[in-house]
Design a protein around this motif. Structure first.
Motif, PDB file in Angstrom:
ATOM      1  N   LYS A   1       0.775  -1.301   0.065  1.00  0.00           N
ATOM      2  CA  LYS A   1      -0.014   0.179  -0.005  1.00  0.00           C
ATOM      3  C   LYS A   1       1.051   1.203  -0.033  1.00  0.00           C
ATOM      4  O   LYS A   1       0.403   2.397   0.104  1.00  0.00           O
ATOM      5  CB  LYS A   1      -0.941  -0.014   1.121  1.00  0.00           C
ATOM      6  N   SER A   2       2.110   1.118  -0.166  1.00  0.00           N
ATOM      7  CA  SER A   2       2.926   2.349   0.093  1.00  0.00           C
ATOM      8  C   SER A   2       2.915   3.011  -1.237  1.00  0.00           C
ATOM      9  O   SER A   2       3.334   2.807  -2.368  1.00  0.00           O
ATOM     10  CB  SER A   2       4.390   1.859   0.267  1.00  0.00           C
ATOM     11  N   SER A   3       2.397   4.424  -1.156  1.00  0.00           N
ATOM     12  CA  SER A   3       2.279   5.095  -2.156  1.00  0.00           C
ATOM     13  C   SER A   3       3.377   5.702  -2.623  1.00  0.00           C
ATOM     14  O   SER A   3       3.607   6.067  -3.878  1.00  0.00           O
ATOM     15  CB  SER A   3       1.183   6.285  -1.941  1.00  0.00           C
ATOM     16  N   ALA A   4       4.290   6.089  -1.798  1.00  0.00           N
ATOM     17  CA  ALA A   4       5.765   6.377  -2.140  1.00  0.00           C
ATOM     18  C   ALA A   4       6.539   5.425  -3.100  1.00  0.00           C
ATOM     19  O   ALA A   4       7.048   5.723  -4.047  1.00  0.00           O
ATOM     20  CB  ALA A   4       6.715   6.790  -0.936  1.00  0.00           C
ATOM     21  N   SER A   5       6.285   4.051  -2.936  1.00  0.00           N
ATOM     22  CA  SER A   5       6.726   2.936  -3.662  1.00  0.00           C
ATOM     23  C   SER A   5       6.133   2.881  -4.868  1.00  0.00           C
ATOM     24  O   SER A   5       6.711   2.787  -6.167  1.00  0.00           O
ATOM     25  CB  SER A   5       6.856   2.033  -2.645  1.00  0.00           C
TER      26      SER A   5
ATOM     27  N   THR B   1       1.699  12.945   0.694  1.00  0.00           N
ATOM     28  CA  THR B   1       1.820  14.351   0.660  1.00  0.00           C
ATOM     29  C   THR B   1       2.450  14.814  -0.925  1.00  0.00           C
ATOM     30  O   THR B   1       2.302  16.006  -1.451  1.00  0.00           O
ATOM     31  CB  THR B   1       2.653  15.098   1.506  1.00  0.00           C
ATOM     32  N   ASP B   2       3.306  13.939  -1.548  1.00  0.00           N
ATOM     33  CA  ASP B   2       3.877  13.901  -3.010  1.00  0.00           C
ATOM     34  C   ASP B   2       3.024  13.328  -4.066  1.00  0.00           C
ATOM     35  O   ASP B   2       3.155  13.395  -4.923  1.00  0.00           O
ATOM     36  CB  ASP B   2       5.091  13.365  -2.894  1.00  0.00           C
TER      37      ASP B   2
ATOM     38  N   ALA C   1      -3.175  20.337  -6.460  1.00  0.00           N
ATOM     39  CA  ALA C   1      -2.441  19.466  -5.251  1.00  0.00           C
ATOM     40  C   ALA C   1      -1.470  20.196  -4.627  1.00  0.00           C
ATOM     41  O   ALA C   1      -1.438  20.220  -3.528  1.00  0.00           O
ATOM     42  CB  ALA C   1      -2.295  18.041  -5.605  1.00  0.00           C
ATOM     43  N   ASN C   2      -0.491  20.844  -5.356  1.00  0.00           N
ATOM     44  CA  ASN C   2       0.672  21.502  -4.751  1.00  0.00           C
ATOM     45  C   ASN C   2       1.038  22.573  -5.700  1.00  0.00           C
ATOM     46  O   ASN C   2       2.416  22.467  -6.347  1.00  0.00           O
ATOM     47  CB  ASN C   2       1.745  20.461  -4.378  1.00  0.00           C
ATOM     48  N   PRO C   3       0.528  23.690  -5.787  1.00  0.00           N
ATOM     49  CA  PRO C   3       0.930  24.911  -6.848  1.00  0.00           C
ATOM     50  C   PRO C   3       2.284  25.318  -6.431  1.00  0.00           C
ATOM     51  O   PRO C   3       2.903  25.995  -7.459  1.00  0.00           O
ATOM     52  CB  PRO C   3      -0.293  25.882  -6.474  1.00  0.00           C
ATOM     53  N   THR C   4       3.056  25.264  -5.284  1.00  0.00           N
ATOM     54  CA  THR C   4       4.238  25.612  -5.092  1.00  0.00           C
ATOM     55  C   THR C   4       5.321  24.704  -5.732  1.00  0.00           C
ATOM     56  O   THR C   4       6.170  25.370  -6.042  1.00  0.00           O
ATOM     57  CB  THR C   4       4.486  26.064  -3.657  1.00  0.00           C
TER      58      THR C   4
END
Length: 167
Positions: free
Chosen positions: A12-16, A47-48, A79-82
């Motif tokens: 379930k690791s979204s980062a992976s 978060t990414d 989701a992350n404009p910066t």
């Protein structure tokens, strides 16, 4: 790969999933990459997830599906404009292809300065977009900036070549 091992340990690791999806995308294995990227893009706790959304947009851009690319890239920016620098660049490219030069300039400007550490590829595209709008002074400014800040690179040479054709 290490991302495949990580997924076996924690499926379930979204980062992976994001890492593996980007690796597969770089190998042009778009269908398999898409499976992993969709999982990580949909995780509101990751978060990414903007990176996964950007990668999905890049895949659609490379496939020539500009409307789908635009949708994914807009979601990445939302989701992350910066930090969605690549999303701004690719959205600018989508708009240039569609002939929406003013919109392209807006996105490329957002992706070229301030938070995005002045990517020379984005600056070249911005210079091209300014030239298309006959904003030759602005185009010249971007191209000279590339030449001065990225000397002895392919980007500097490309900027010099483009400067030769500006009035």
């Amino acid at each position: 790969t290490s991302s495949q091992i990580a997924l076996k340990l924690n499926p379930k690791s979204s980062a992976s999933h994001n890492l593996l999806g980007n690796l597969l995308m770089s190998k042009r294995e778009f269908n398999e990459a898409e499976e992993h990227l969709k999982l990580s893009a949909a995780d509101p706790l990751f978060t990414d997830n903007f990176k996964s959304k950007t990668a999905l947009g890049i895949i659609e851009y490379r496939r020539g599906n500009l409307s789908k690319a635009e949708l994914h890239l807009q979601r990445a920016i939302g989701a992350n404009p910066t930090s969605a620098c690549d999303a701004y660049y690719y959205l600018g490219q989508v708009f240039l292809i569609q002939g929406k030069v003013d919109s392209a300039i807006t996105q490329l400007e957002r992706g070229s300065h301030k938070q995005c550490s002045m990517n020379p590829e984005t600056l070249l595209s911005l210079g091209d977009a300014y030239a298309r709008q006959k904003k030759f002074d602005a185009a010249r400014k971007e191209l000279v900036f590339i030449q001065a800040n990225f000397p002895d690179t392919e980007y500097a040479q490309r900027a010099v070549d483009k400067l030769k054709y500006l009035p």
